[in-house]
Design an enzyme around this catalytic site. Structure first.
Site, PDB file in Angstrom:
ATOM      1  N   ASP A 101     -11.016  -9.386   6.700  1.00 53.85           N
ATOM      2  CA  ASP A 101     -12.338  -9.257   6.083  1.00 53.85           C
ATOM      3  C   ASP A 101     -12.963 -10.631   5.872  1.00 53.85           C
ATOM      4  O   ASP A 101     -14.166 -10.829   6.098  1.00 53.85           O
ATOM      5  CB  ASP A 101     -12.242  -8.524   4.749  1.00 53.85           C
ATOM      6  CG  ASP A 101     -12.230  -7.005   4.910  1.00 53.85           C
ATOM      7  OD1 ASP A 101     -11.917  -6.540   6.025  1.00 53.85           O
ATOM      8  OD2 ASP A 101     -12.516  -6.300   3.925  1.00 53.85           O
ATOM      9  N   ASP A 157      -5.418  -7.083   5.601  1.00 52.44           N
ATOM     10  CA  ASP A 157      -6.650  -6.514   5.066  1.00 52.44           C
ATOM     11  C   ASP A 157      -7.566  -7.622   4.555  1.00 52.44           C
ATOM     12  O   ASP A 157      -8.756  -7.700   4.903  1.00 52.44           O
ATOM     13  CB  ASP A 157      -6.290  -5.541   3.938  1.00 52.44           C
ATOM     14  CG  ASP A 157      -7.441  -4.627   3.544  1.00 52.44           C
ATOM     15  OD1 ASP A 157      -8.556  -4.793   4.064  1.00 52.44           O
ATOM     16  OD2 ASP A 157      -7.214  -3.739   2.700  1.00 52.44           O
ATOM     17  N   ASP A 163      -2.203 -18.427   2.305  1.00 53.53           N
ATOM     18  CA  ASP A 163      -3.282 -19.231   1.747  1.00 53.53           C
ATOM     19  C   ASP A 163      -3.697 -20.337   2.717  1.00 53.53           C
ATOM     20  O   ASP A 163      -4.893 -20.653   2.841  1.00 53.53           O
ATOM     21  CB  ASP A 163      -2.902 -19.803   0.378  1.00 53.53           C
ATOM     22  CG  ASP A 163      -1.472 -20.329   0.310  1.00 53.53           C
ATOM     23  OD1 ASP A 163      -0.741 -20.210   1.305  1.00 53.53           O
ATOM     24  OD2 ASP A 163      -1.086 -20.857  -0.741  1.00 53.53           O
ATOM     25  N   TYR A 221       0.807  -1.210   0.000  1.00 52.87           N
ATOM     26  CA  TYR A 221       0.000   0.000   0.000  1.00 52.87           C
ATOM     27  C   TYR A 221       0.848   1.271   0.000  1.00 52.87           C
ATOM     28  O   TYR A 221       0.364   2.338  -0.371  1.00 52.87           O
ATOM     29  CB  TYR A 221      -0.946   0.024   1.209  1.00 52.87           C
ATOM     30  CG  TYR A 221      -2.042  -1.021   1.164  1.00 52.87           C
ATOM     31  CD1 TYR A 221      -2.264  -1.792   0.024  1.00 52.87           C
ATOM     32  CD2 TYR A 221      -2.848  -1.256   2.264  1.00 52.87           C
ATOM     33  CE1 TYR A 221      -3.259  -2.744  -0.019  1.00 52.87           C
ATOM     34  CE2 TYR A 221      -3.850  -2.220   2.234  1.00 52.87           C
ATOM     35  CZ  TYR A 221      -4.054  -2.955   1.086  1.00 52.87           C
ATOM     36  OH  TYR A 221      -5.043  -3.907   1.059  1.00 52.87           O
ATOM     37  N   LYS A 237       4.069 -15.032   2.929  1.00 57.75           N
ATOM     38  CA  LYS A 237       4.240 -15.876   1.737  1.00 57.75           C
ATOM     39  C   LYS A 237       5.736 -16.033   1.502  1.00 57.75           C
ATOM     40  O   LYS A 237       6.278 -15.678   0.445  1.00 57.75           O
ATOM     41  CB  LYS A 237       3.540 -15.264   0.525  1.00 57.75           C
ATOM     42  CG  LYS A 237       2.041 -15.480   0.514  1.00 57.75           C
ATOM     43  CD  LYS A 237       1.643 -16.947   0.319  1.00 57.75           C
ATOM     44  CE  LYS A 237       1.863 -17.414  -1.098  1.00 57.75           C
ATOM     45  NZ  LYS A 237       1.427 -18.822  -1.279  1.00 57.75           N
TER      46      LYS A 237
END
Length: 370
Positions: free
Chosen positions: A260, A256, A232, A148, A199
């Site tokens: 959610d 983020d 994942d 971001y 990751k």
């Protein structure tokens, strides 16, 4: 608690923002003022304009008086922002008044997103009750780095005239250490389990993340259990075995997305609060921003049907982290649970045939139980 020179009042800035933001924030503010009076909390509260409607009216996404209030605020109670509804807004105005710039200006780096299931809403969630029972976890999302904020970024054209979008995922070890140290300390005060999510298998920044978190654990937090997990896999385990999680530490992007996704456990995004915190200042206070996890929901804005509980629970986070009153925060959270147990429902958490409350009526239901 009477304010003094040694203990000045907490400066709280309220920014309703866009869409349903002003509607849900109004209920959170009602509850916050009630708790301020009930617990004699030294707070100075002011409301100021911010958002796309403010830009259309004044030419400023964040007017000068709001900028000045941000600089003196200890805590910001925030509603929502619609970053897509900015046709015609100059890029410099968008950048100067964006939520990302606000977070950076306040020095925020740790975004807490608690997820706790309410047994009264078992039938609202798509998960089985045995999966939901006892879920009480907290995401710590690193908020100052990652994709971001990384540079370069933008939409550009190559030599053949084709457009391409560029975003850069970048972390330095100081950013990782700061977020990890906070998350370890939080886990130490809870059930003592930290899951660090990355990751590392395909991203160099993820590999560094894992190395740094592992070293910090060995140096300072061996009493906390550390598990590493790929992002994942974490998404899968949030569906299969969410009770295994206590504190989940992860980067800006994964935090983020995963938090959610975890809203399905609670039953609705309208139930999830958040707290974004800075490092402690010399007076021991952290600057902070409190907001519901949900967005501006322009499709239901102005209809008086939005669920205000995420905003109200964000006010509980403000009471805990900024006002320093665990008693007031816990009391407010219990009032939300009691309202739900007594059948209070907004449209997003109501089953077919159940009575539905509007935004203000849900605020009334929580206040009635206080």
């Amino acid at each position: 608690m009477t304010a003094s020179a040694a203990n000045p009042p907490l400066n709280v800035l309220v920014l309703g923002g866009d869409g349903i933001g002003p509607e849900v924030t109004a209920q959170a503010l009602r509850v916050l003022r009630h708790m301020q009076a009930k617990h004699d909390l030294a707070m100075r509260i002011e409301e100021l304009p911010y958002g796309n409607a403010t830009w259309r009216a004044t030419g400023h996404l964040m007017p000068p008086e709001t900028h000045a209030a941000v600089d003196r605020a200890d805590a910001v109670l925030f509603g929502a922002v619609d970053s897509l509804d900015r046709t015609g807004m100059p890029a410099e105005e968008r950048a100067r008044g964006s939520l990302l710039s606000l977070r950076k200006r306040l020095g925020l780096f740790a975004n807490l997103r608690p997820v706790r299931t309410e047994r009264a809403l078992d039938e609202v969630s798509p998960f089985k009750p045995r999966t939901l029972a006892g879920v009480d976890l907290c995401f710590v999302r690193e908020l100052s780095g990652g994709v971001y904020y990384g540079q370069p970024r933008g939409i550009e054209r190559d030599a053949d005239g084709r457009r391409r979008g560029v975003n850069t995922h970048i972390y330095d070890e100081d950013q990782i250490i700061r977020a990890a140290r906070f998350a370890f300390a939080l886990a130490r005060g809870r059930r003592g389990v930290l899951t660090s999510v990355d990751k590392a298998n395909v991203m160099e920044a993820g590999a560094l993340w894992r190395q740094v978190v592992t070293a910090l654990h060995q140096d300072e937090f061996r009493d906390v259990r550390l598990d590493h997990m790929l992002a994942d896999t974490c998404a899968l385990m949030l569906n299969r075995d969410p009770k295994r999680f206590d504190v989940i530490l992860t980067d800006n992007l994964f935090g983020d997305l995963l938090s959610d996704a975890a809203a399905g456990l609670a039953g609705s995004l309208g139930l999830l609060p958040s707290a974004s915190l800075s490092a402690p200042r010399p007076d021991g206070r952290r600057r902070a921003l409190y907001e519901p996890v949900h967005g501006s929901a322009p499709d239901i804005a102005g209809k008086g049907i939005a669920n205000p509980l995420a905003a109200i629970l964000s006010a509980a986070q403000l009471l805990r982290w900024s006002a320093g009153s665990e008693a007031a925060a816990a009391e407010l959270e219990r009032a939300v649970t009691a309202a739900l147990e007594d059948g209070a429902r907004t449209a997003d958490i109501a089953l077919p045939g159940e009575a539905v409350l509007g935004t203000a009526a849900m605020g009334d239901a929580v206040l009635a139980r206080l």
